[in-house]
Scaffold this motif. Structure first.
Motif, PDB file in Angstrom:
ATOM      1  N   UNK A 177       0.829  -1.205   0.000  1.00 17.63           N
ATOM      2  CA  UNK A 177       0.000   0.000   0.000  1.00 17.63           C
ATOM      3  C   UNK A 177       0.865   1.257   0.000  1.00 17.63           C
ATOM      4  N   UNK A 178       2.059   1.173  -0.571  1.00 15.52           N
ATOM      5  CA  UNK A 178       3.007   2.291  -0.504  1.00 15.52           C
ATOM      6  C   UNK A 178       2.429   3.578  -1.078  1.00 15.52           C
ATOM      7  N   UNK A 179       1.736   3.479  -2.213  1.00 14.95           N
ATOM      8  CA  UNK A 179       1.195   4.696  -2.827  1.00 14.95           C
ATOM      9  C   UNK A 179       0.192   5.375  -1.898  1.00 14.95           C
ATOM     10  N   UNK A 180      -0.732   4.590  -1.326  1.00 14.76           N
ATOM     11  CA  UNK A 180      -1.730   5.171  -0.434  1.00 14.76           C
ATOM     12  C   UNK A 180      -1.087   5.738   0.828  1.00 14.76           C
ATOM     13  N   UNK A 181      -0.042   5.069   1.332  1.00 20.80           N
ATOM     14  CA  UNK A 181       0.643   5.548   2.531  1.00 20.80           C
ATOM     15  C   UNK A 181       1.389   6.848   2.251  1.00 20.80           C
ATOM     16  N   UNK A 182       2.027   6.918   1.080  1.00 21.70           N
ATOM     17  CA  UNK A 182       2.696   8.163   0.711  1.00 21.70           C
ATOM     18  C   UNK A 182       1.683   9.297   0.551  1.00 21.70           C
ATOM     19  N   UNK A 183       0.519   8.979   0.017  1.00 25.13           N
ATOM     20  CA  UNK A 183      -0.542   9.978  -0.110  1.00 25.13           C
ATOM     21  C   UNK A 183      -1.008  10.451   1.269  1.00 25.13           C
ATOM     22  N   UNK A 184      -1.142   9.523   2.200  1.00 25.24           N
ATOM     23  CA  UNK A 184      -1.555   9.897   3.556  1.00 25.24           C
ATOM     24  C   UNK A 184      -0.508  10.795   4.216  1.00 25.24           C
ATOM     25  N   UNK A 185       0.754  10.507   3.960  1.00 23.36           N
ATOM     26  CA  UNK A 185       1.828  11.359   4.493  1.00 23.36           C
ATOM     27  C   UNK A 185       1.763  12.749   3.863  1.00 23.36           C
ATOM     28  N   UNK A 186       1.529  12.804   2.564  1.00 28.55           N
ATOM     29  CA  UNK A 186       1.413  14.094   1.875  1.00 28.55           C
ATOM     30  C   UNK A 186       0.266  14.919   2.462  1.00 28.55           C
ATOM     31  N   UNK A 187      -0.797  14.234   2.844  1.00 26.49           N
ATOM     32  CA  UNK A 187      -1.965  14.912   3.380  1.00 26.49           C
ATOM     33  C   UNK A 187      -1.723  15.454   4.791  1.00 26.49           C
ATOM     34  N   UNK A 188      -0.872  14.799   5.572  1.00 24.37           N
ATOM     35  CA  UNK A 188      -0.772  15.125   7.002  1.00 24.37           C
ATOM     36  C   UNK A 188       0.566  15.710   7.448  1.00 24.37           C
ATOM     37  N   UNK A 189       1.599  15.634   6.612  1.00 27.03           N
ATOM     38  CA  UNK A 189       2.918  16.009   7.117  1.00 27.03           C
ATOM     39  C   UNK A 189       2.988  17.472   7.560  1.00 27.03           C
ATOM     40  N   UNK A 190       2.139  18.330   6.959  1.00 30.03           N
ATOM     41  CA  UNK A 190       2.149  19.736   7.349  1.00 30.03           C
ATOM     42  C   UNK A 190       1.761  19.951   8.801  1.00 30.03           C
ATOM     43  N   UNK A 191       1.023  18.995   9.386  1.00 29.90           N
ATOM     44  CA  UNK A 191       0.636  19.083  10.801  1.00 29.90           C
ATOM     45  C   UNK A 191       1.644  18.378  11.713  1.00 29.90           C
ATOM     46  N   UNK A 192       2.677  17.794  11.124  1.00 28.23           N
ATOM     47  CA  UNK A 192       3.611  16.965  11.893  1.00 28.23           C
ATOM     48  C   UNK A 192       5.022  17.543  11.910  1.00 28.23           C
TER      49      UNK A 192
END
Length: 290
Positions: A177-192
């Motif tokens: 699920x690497x693509x979906x996980x990278x997408x989730x990181x792209x979505x949230x990294x600004x808050x982290x």
């Protein structure tokens, strides 16, 4: 890694699970997290260097072709924060210019000056700053103190070189699920992550990350080495470089200059070279999607 840093990934975990990614795949991805030192130009963190400043080099070290971006105090950049086994003392000088290179050429250099080494101030000698356009870019290079903020990062890439003959790419092994996980990181990294222009260690990224920029830069370094070896048979450049998996991110500059918006410079180095305090084979790659 510091548990506090891992706990900062809670928004990523929540987003990945919301997308229906199995928990075991999410936790496997989180297990790849790396520490990273983000260098910022404000705040109350310890001063670890500066953007710009005078160019101080030993007398027998030639001035690199590209401008000095930053001088870092190695003693102020502990391994537990950066994930890198940097020298225990001395200064690390990062040189680079945001311009495309040819045939895998490096867009900069790294110079290490051990503590106590006599140095002299050099005047500017920047071959990469050669016309009105590049001078306008160079004049915007920042000139400020850099402070350290401990950070954490996950991969932004989701593809890896295929082991099959003929090249190509495959989903990162072990992470279906690497693509979906990278997408989730792209979505949230600004808050982290901490918002800062210069990163030491961790994972490399840029605006269009699909494959690992460190792997791509290592391939460029090998291409450049092959070309130099062909041009100078019998030179030291005939010795092959370490495999791409043996390279690490030394530094990343997320560039915010007029005329280079959204571009990135990556300084990468073979892990063994870093351990041996050998910086002559470090490679600098430039990415821009104007």
């Amino acid at each position: 890694m510091n548990p506090e840093l891992i706990n900062r990934l809670a928004p990523f975990r929540a987003e990945a699970l919301r997308r229906g990614i199995p928990l075991q795949d999410v936790e496997r991805w989180i297990a790849t997290a790396r520490p990273s030192g983000t260098l910022v130009t404000g705040g109350d963190g310890p001063v670890v260097g500066r953007f710009g400043g005078p160019l101080l080099l030993p007398a027998d070290v030639p001035a690199p072709w590209s401008p000095l971006l930053a001088t870092l105090d190695c003693a102020a950049l502990p391994e537990e924060t950066t994930g890198l086994a940097l020298p225990a003392d001395g200064r690390l000088l990062l040189f680079g210019f945001p311009e495309m290179t040819y045939f895998g050429g490096s867009a900069g250099d790294v110079v290490y000056v051990p503590e106590g080494t006599p140095v002299e101030e050099r005047g500017p000698k920047y071959e990469s700053v050669h016309d009105d356009e590049t001078r306008a870019i160079h004049e915007q290079f920042p000139q400020e103190e850099l402070r350290l903020a401990p950070d954490v990062c996950l991969p932004s890439h989701f593809l890896a070189p295929s082991p099959e003959t003929g090249g190509g790419t495959v989903t990162l092994p072990g992470h279906p699920h690497a693509w979906e996980l990278a997408e989730a990181w792209e979505e949230t990294y600004g808050d982290i992550v901490v918002d800062g222009p210069l990163h030491i260690g961790g994972y490399a990224s840029h605006e269009c990350t699909e494959t690992d920029p460190v792997t791509d830069a290592a391939a460029d370094a090998e291409q450049s080495r092959r070309i130099r070896a062909e041009q100078s048979p019998g030179s030291a450049d005939t010795a092959g470089l370490p495999a791409a998996a043996e390279w690490v991110l030394l530094a990343q500059w997320d560039i915010d200059l007029d005329g280079r918006e959204g571009s990135t410079l990556h300084w990468v180095i073979p892990r063994q070279d870093l351990a041996e305090r050998r910086f002559d084979r470090a490679h600098v790659s430039f990415f821009w999607n104007p």
